[in-house]
Design a protein around this motif. Structure first.
Motif, short mmCIF file in Angstrom:
data_model
loop_
_atom_site.label_atom_id
_atom_site.label_comp_id
_atom_site.label_asym_id
_atom_site.label_seq_id
_atom_site.Cartn_x
_atom_site.Cartn_y
_atom_site.Cartn_z
N ASN A 89 5.56 -11.69 -5.04
CA ASN A 89 5.34 -12.97 -4.36
C ASN A 89 4.70 -12.71 -3.01
N THR A 90 4.04 -13.73 -2.52
CA THR A 90 3.45 -13.68 -1.19
C THR A 90 3.30 -15.11 -0.69
N SER A 91 2.87 -15.24 0.55
CA SER A 91 2.76 -16.58 1.11
C SER A 91 1.62 -16.66 2.12
N HIS A 92 1.35 -17.87 2.49
CA HIS A 92 0.39 -18.24 3.52
C HIS A 92 -1.00 -17.64 3.26
N SER A 93 -1.63 -17.10 4.27
CA SER A 93 -3.02 -16.64 4.13
C SER A 93 -3.15 -15.37 3.29
N ARG A 94 -2.02 -14.79 2.88
CA ARG A 94 -2.09 -13.62 1.98
C ARG A 94 -2.33 -14.04 0.53
N ILE A 95 -2.33 -15.35 0.27
CA ILE A 95 -2.63 -15.84 -1.08
C ILE A 95 -4.15 -15.93 -1.21
N THR A 96 -4.72 -14.91 -1.83
CA THR A 96 -6.17 -14.84 -2.04
C THR A 96 -6.44 -14.57 -3.51
N GLU A 97 -7.65 -14.85 -3.93
CA GLU A 97 -8.01 -14.56 -5.31
C GLU A 97 -7.88 -13.06 -5.59
N LYS A 98 -8.28 -12.23 -4.64
CA LYS A 98 -8.17 -10.78 -4.80
C LYS A 98 -6.70 -10.36 -4.96
N ALA A 99 -5.81 -10.90 -4.14
CA ALA A 99 -4.39 -10.57 -4.25
C ALA A 99 -3.82 -11.00 -5.61
N LEU A 100 -4.24 -12.15 -6.10
CA LEU A 100 -3.79 -12.64 -7.39
C LEU A 100 -4.29 -11.73 -8.51
N LYS A 101 -5.55 -11.31 -8.45
CA LYS A 101 -6.09 -10.40 -9.46
C LYS A 101 -5.29 -9.10 -9.48
N GLU A 102 -5.01 -8.56 -8.30
CA GLU A 102 -4.24 -7.31 -8.23
C GLU A 102 -2.84 -7.52 -8.78
N ALA A 103 -2.20 -8.61 -8.42
CA ALA A 103 -0.83 -8.88 -8.90
C ALA A 103 -0.80 -9.08 -10.41
N SER A 104 -1.86 -9.61 -10.96
CA SER A 104 -1.86 -9.89 -12.41
C SER A 104 -1.88 -8.62 -13.24
N THR A 105 -2.22 -7.49 -12.65
CA THR A 105 -2.25 -6.23 -13.39
C THR A 105 -0.95 -5.46 -13.28
N LYS A 106 0.02 -5.98 -12.53
CA LYS A 106 1.29 -5.29 -12.34
C LYS A 106 2.26 -5.61 -13.45
#
Length: 106
Positions: A89-106
């Motif tokens: 999980n993350t919040s605020h300005s750390r929610i980016t498309e890049k962060a989501l792509k990285e998280a989706s591979t975990k």
């Protein structure tokens, strides 16, 4: 992206989906608006399931999610959930498309 506004709808997604993202989204915050757009773009360009909770319309649901995942409420806030448990999980300005792509591979 699918909007959910009730605890029952959240529980259904939690039970029926093995792997999904859930965004707690403020309808009045510019940071939340940017996070929503990042999530929408991510959802449009991937096969990941993404749902969101508009917190002003569904405060009880937002609070329930924080309690269910044993986290402090933040907005915007996103969780990657696998097999009913938050794995990221993350919040605020750390929610980016890049962060989501990285998280989706975990």
């Amino acid at each position: 992206m699918e909007k959910i506004s009730s605890v029952e709808a959240f529980n259904q997604v939690l039970q029926n989906e093995k792997d999904f993202f859930i965004l707690k989204h403020s309808l009045t915050c510019p940071i939340s608006s940017a996070a929503y757009q990042a999530c929408k773009s991510f959802a449009d360009h991937s096969t990941a399931k993404v749902v969101y909770v508009p917190i002003q319309e569904a405060r009880e649901t937002s609070t329930h999610i924080a309690e269910a995942f044993n986290t402090r409420h933040e907005s915007p806030q996103i969780f990657h959930v696998k097999d009913g448990e938050p794995v990221w999980n993350t919040s605020h300005s750390r929610i980016t498309e890049k962060a989501l792509k990285e998280a989706s591979t975990k």
